[in-house]
Motif scaffolding. Structure first.
Motif, short mmCIF file in Angstrom:
data_model
loop_
_atom_site.label_atom_id
_atom_site.label_comp_id
_atom_site.label_asym_id
_atom_site.label_seq_id
_atom_site.Cartn_x
_atom_site.Cartn_y
_atom_site.Cartn_z
N TYR A 494 10.80 -2.79 -4.59
CA TYR A 494 11.15 -2.52 -5.98
C TYR A 494 11.99 -3.61 -6.62
O TYR A 494 12.68 -3.38 -7.61
N PRO A 563 5.42 -0.57 10.80
CA PRO A 563 3.95 -0.46 10.74
C PRO A 563 3.26 -1.33 11.80
O PRO A 563 3.74 -2.41 12.14
N ASN A 565 0.62 -3.08 11.59
CA ASN A 565 0.16 -4.39 11.10
C ASN A 565 1.21 -5.48 11.34
O ASN A 565 0.88 -6.66 11.49
N ALA A 636 10.50 -2.35 3.14
CA ALA A 636 9.31 -1.57 2.80
C ALA A 636 9.32 -0.24 3.56
O ALA A 636 9.01 0.81 2.99
N ARG A 640 9.58 3.58 1.95
CA ARG A 640 8.71 4.72 2.27
C ARG A 640 9.55 5.94 2.67
O ARG A 640 9.27 7.06 2.28
N THR B 28 5.18 0.38 -3.54
CA THR B 28 4.47 0.38 -2.26
C THR B 28 2.99 0.12 -2.56
O THR B 28 2.55 0.22 -3.71
N LEU B 51 -0.30 -5.73 2.94
CA LEU B 51 -1.04 -5.15 4.06
C LEU B 51 -0.13 -5.01 5.28
O LEU B 51 -0.10 -3.98 5.95
N LEU B 52 0.65 -6.06 5.52
CA LEU B 52 1.54 -6.11 6.69
C LEU B 52 2.51 -4.94 6.71
O LEU B 52 2.82 -4.38 7.76
N TYR B 53 3.06 -4.61 5.54
CA TYR B 53 4.10 -3.58 5.47
C TYR B 53 3.50 -2.18 5.33
O TYR B 53 4.23 -1.20 5.25
N PHE B 54 2.17 -2.11 5.25
CA PHE B 54 1.51 -0.83 5.02
C PHE B 54 1.37 -0.08 6.34
O PHE B 54 1.01 -0.65 7.36
N GLU B 55 1.66 1.23 6.26
CA GLU B 55 1.60 2.07 7.47
C GLU B 55 0.19 2.58 7.69
O GLU B 55 -0.02 3.79 7.75
N GLY B 56 -0.76 1.70 7.79
CA GLY B 56 -2.13 2.16 8.02
C GLY B 56 -2.99 0.94 8.29
O GLY B 56 -2.52 -0.19 8.15
N SER B 57 -4.25 1.13 8.62
CA SER B 57 -5.11 0.01 9.00
C SER B 57 -5.73 -0.63 7.76
O SER B 57 -5.71 -0.04 6.67
N LYS B 99 -8.87 -13.49 11.00
CA LYS B 99 -8.65 -13.02 9.63
C LYS B 99 -9.95 -12.50 9.02
O LYS B 99 -9.95 -11.56 8.24
#
Lengths: 651, 651
Positions: A494, A563, A565, A636, A640, B28, B51-57, B99
């Motif tokens: 943010y 995460p 990733n 991040a 969340r 987010t 993408l890196l900070y995202f809690e998913g694939s 990648k």
């Protein structure tokens, strides 16, 4: 109260009078002069616009300054004097004579003339020498000393050497050289030969620091200057050269800083004054190393403590907050180590880390709790000599504090940090009871029986309102002699957070300062929760972070989830064994490696009371940073967590 | 609501799909995708960190994007590919293959590769061509199109021409050229020959605007980019070149902006989308001038009104506030010109200036008053065609508004400005009753009987929260086709204020926007008083300011006092007759002169209700500015007025 007017002519100044330009701080001219005087300055530069916007005559300004005991040491109403046509020169001489009249009214006898910036300024040293000579003659008639300064973005004259060449050639007592640290150090120019200029040919010295930045030097100068010690310039070197020249005029702060323009007037002026004291102290040290005694009139405080470490962190709590913090400490295998002899204060320890929970009514901590809620109200620092440390801090203008002391309790010297929290100075003397022994009924007098994974406090991280960031840098540098690394910008989902780490030479004391650039970052939310500066997190050190997280997971410490990733990227960035990577992933551990192979492994707890969290860190192979590349991942994950909490509350 | 997943492969895109990089907005990843979709984009670039900070694939991200109807049009996880040793190249090829796998999961088929910035990048075009060729071959095997872009600060490749030379030499369908307006326009490089590149060899086009700044191009790019139309770049020229090449891929916003990182996600995304629409419209105009038809698929709104002027300003008042405003208007010799036929709304007129005071209960104005107090709740703009103006505004995504209308009253099309205030569009048709005739019982049907010194409204100045500044620029540019001058920083005694003027081509409509950088300036106090955006001042024009101030002084209009020192300085800056200067001084008039001799004479009233004030301006000889050099004098005088008021209140 009207004070008796003092003589204001600059010639009556004591050596190295401390001065500041009115442009450096916010407010009306009346507010500025009051704050500058209260801060301890004896000289002031009146910036032309401040006079222009003032509802009174120059003589009124002189009287107002005199009432505040301030000498008006400089006026700079003139640009683009030299390198012009003969016709233009005649006009310039007429104009400058009118300015001399204003200066007589003001009681200022030094006029600053900057090197021309006009695109059509003629590049001819002989012409410039002739025209500056005419300026000197006009000044002699008016009893004014003109001071010629090379602007870093001057059209033809950009270095002090060039300006000095012209001044030296004019060879007139009413034309001297003006120096400004920014113009020299921003160009990576060396101040090394300044000492060889006869001191009485230097008419004025302006001092400004600045963060190193890749930008146009004019923009940099107009918006990003800061007080000495807040930026990245080697100012003690510069000032040592000035002192060695034999110069005995004012050292004057001329700080164009967008932040200062909107900051509280009195606090900024106070920081300015202590920044000059610190600069003098560092310059004195510089000169002492060379066994040079020309700096005898410089400010010399007691030396900064050579060894500093955390003795304890003290939290202001009420019964509820104590229960929550004690619960977390218990899970982190802190033991309740003592109860204060006369107050509602409890001591927790693990390794060398000590935490004090203070719920004493009607105390400093209580007042702090009323204002900030659960918060860090005091930090106790172990130093070599507590009395000297207090003297040093007080000398820089920080407020000593004496609290209520019970029977048998030790009197602990303390000063107030910029947020009003206390910094205790503690030294333990051989053969005498320790502070904990004196003040607490200890449950484990002979030290811990169990040995947990935490070894001590690695660092403390604070969230600050943006306006107090530079005040804190100055506080930590001047009181504890800490060194600051360059500030970095960290991306929160943010917004951006400005972050800067400071540490002692022996790395016993590390503090990280954070100030949010934007309104809705975690750091901004923290400042709102505390109603001001507050603890962001405490990082505990461990020698075996795998053991630590395993133990703490078993104890149900709520650790922040990282995460998957992140680990895929880690693998791409650093070669590392698969099982090592798996272990990191399994325990939500973050990882960084420096260029020399030093490693940093760290983990975070979830945030307590929407205020602070605990970090666990293991440093390997001399790693000296704070895992900055991982800050965005952590922020991040915390965003969340906040969003989840907000959703749960809404449901 | 879950939408049916859409095909996400970029190859399925319609021509000129509108896209934005996730780095351009706050939040987010989930919040970003929702906002991007809601704003109307059909494509998105996933920034690697998101993408890196995202809690998913990556597959989860693909599904989430598809649920929002968004194609993932680009991924850029790779730096420093080319210009490396053979050994390093082998590693790079291995890494990029990994990648590609992530991209397959993401459903993205374009990979951006920027020119190398590594200090040791080898400066050898033949080597770069060979290595980019190997990249293209690997990409072909994976079904990926790689897009090669020249960074303005690339080590060896810095211009689109150089990048195109390499891409052209590789001559492989899986390596195309990527363009980014910032990298071209920041270097003052010309986009002129882009049209000559075959459109199908351009793989991706990123669009960013920026204010012109003197700074390191990397820092400029990372912190100060903005949406098209908010900065100073000639983006329609650039985009016209792209369109003429025959390129049919996405136009994608990639905006690194410190302010956007902290701004509300949805509003920023909405501004991004309309900024692309505006860019397309301007590009279309550009192409139409050349009778070029390649821009047929670009967005084309109804044309902006060619003539715009203020019809009236409408204030939300209650009975008390009405009395105070009416009192001031009366002193300024406005006459009460009419009473609304069905509402508690009064019309005041002087010259062509019209002010409406709206105290109607349960109305839009009433709601506005409840929220903001005495405030400007609506502006009525006279345009050529009100219906077309509304259509244009609505096309850019601004909310049309319909209020309660009484019998015989005209239906007036309106949209909401970024602060929620209304902008009415009014056109008068020959032979029909005017708006005032339709809605008001006029007391002077045949126009004014007396003629006062005020001729009309020169400009309106608003105080904005910092975060909405760029939104307003976009609003005024897109809805009214206004042109913006460069932003300036104005010093208030308590901080800096950012100010930017916008005006219509015929100068019939002028608006000045102000946003305070600091907490305690007049502009910041105004925003606090209004709880948001509010009127700073209205400037009325006059043909004879000496007559105007003489009349208004006699009517006891409280005019702002200007310090005497200002006039001494004015004399030094401008040659002017002594009696002229004396007249200025006598009437507290401020003065400015432009390079062509145009003159600006102006005066201010004191501030009403700590909110707004009135300016009187006389323009002579085509002066086109706003007296910016005098802003600091005015702000200092206003600060004194505020301080005086605070003192009087305290006593």
């Amino acid at each position: 109260m009207i004070k008796t007017p003092q003589p204001t002519a600059a010639s009556a100044l004591s050596p190295l009078c401390r001065s500041i330009a009115t442009v450096s701080i916010s407010g009306t001219l009346a507010e500025k002069l009051a704050a500058i005087s209260a801060a301890g300055f004896t000289g002031v530069e009146i910036f032309e616009n401040d006079l222009l916007y003032f509802e009174g005559s120059p003589a009124d300004v002189r009287r107002m300054a005199a009432d505040h005991g301030l000498a008006i040491v400089l006026y700079q109403p003139f640009r683009d004097f030299e390198g012009v046509s003969a016709e233009r020169l005649a006009r310039n001489v007429e104009r400058v004579k009118r300015k001399f009249e204003v200066m007589h009214e003001l009681g200022a006898d030094r006029l600053l003339v900057c090197s021309s910036v006009a695109p059509d300024a003629i590049d001819n040293d002989a012409l410039a020498i002739d025209q500056l000579g005419q300026l000197a003659q006009a000044a002699a008639q008016a009893g004014i000393v003109t001071c010629y300064e090379a602007l870093a973005w001057g059209r033809n004259v950009r270095t002090w050497r060039h300006a000095w060449k012209l001044v030296d050639a004019v060879n007139h007592p009413n034309l001297k050289l003006a120096l400004d640290s920014f113009h020299t150090l921003s160009l990576d120019d060396t101040p090394d030969a300044i000492a060889s200029i006869p001191g009485n040919r230097i008419g004025f010295v302006q001092i400004a620091d600045a963060p190193k930045m890749q930008m146009d030097v004019l923009e940099w100068s107009r918006h990003y200057r800061c007080f000495p010690g807040q930026g990245d310039f080697a100012l003690a070197d510069f000032t040592a050269q000035v002192v060695k020249s034999g110069y005995q005029g004012p050292l004057s702060l001329e700080i164009f800083n967008d932040g200062f323009r909107g900051a509280p007037t009195a606090a900024t002026a106070a920081d300015g004054h202590r920044s000059l004291l610190l600069l003098e102290a560092l310059t004195h040290e510089e000169l002492a190393k060379e066994k040079d005694t020309t700096g005898a009139t410089l400010y010399t405080p007691p030396a900064a403590p050579t060894h500093t470490q955390w003795q304890f962190l003290e939290f202001a709590v009420n019964a509820d907050a104590r229960e929550r913090v004690a619960g977390l400490l218990d899970k982190l295998h802190f033991r309740r180590a003592g109860q204060h002899r006369s107050k509602d204060v409890t001591l927790y320890r693990h390794g060398s880390a000590a935490i004090v929970l203070n719920a004493e009514p009607d105390s400093f901590a209580d007042a702090f709790f009323q204002r900030h809620g659960l918060s860090l109200c005091a930090s106790a620092l172990r130093v070599d000599d507590a009395r000297l440390a207090l003297e040093r801090a007080a000398g820089f203008g920080y407020q000593p504090f004496s609290g209520r002391v019970g029977p048998n309790e030790r009197v602990v010297p303390a000063v107030q940090a910029p947020d009003g929290s206390l910094n205790y100075f503690v030294n333990e003397e051989p053969g005498k009871p320790t502070l904990f022994e004196a003040d607490f009924a200890l449950t484990d007098v002979d030290g811990p029986t169990e040995v947990g994974p935490i070894t001590g406090i690695d660092h403390v991280s604070l969230s600050l309102p943006a306006g107090s960031f530079d005040s804190w840098v100055l506080f930590l540098k001047s009181v504890f002699g800490l060194q600051a690394s360059a500030a970095v910008l960290v991306p929160d989902p943010y917004g951006l957070v400005r972050s800067r780490a400071l540490c002692s030479v022996d790395r016993g004391l590390r503090v990280v300062l954070n100030a949010s650039v934007d309104q809705h970052t975690a750091a901004a939310e923290t400042v709102r929760a505390y109603h001001g500066t507050g603890l962001n997190h405490v990082a505990f050190s461990t020698g075996d972070i795998f053991r630590a997280v395993t133990e703490f997971e078993a104890a149900a410490v709520p650790l922040l989830r990282v995460p998957a990733n992140y680990y895929d990227d880690l693998e791409a960035r650093f070669a590392m064994p698969t099982d090592f990577l798996d272990t990191l992933r399994q325990h939500n551990l973050l990882y960084d490696r420096d260029e020399k192979g030093g490693e940093f492994l760290h983990a975070y707890t979830e945030t307590l009371d929407q205020r602070f969290f605990v970090e666990l860190v293991e440093r390997r192979g001399g790693y000296d940073g704070y895992g900055a590349p991982n800050a965005a991942v952590r922020l991040a994950a915390q965003a969340r967590q906040r969003a989840r909490a907000a959703r749960e509350q809404a449901e």
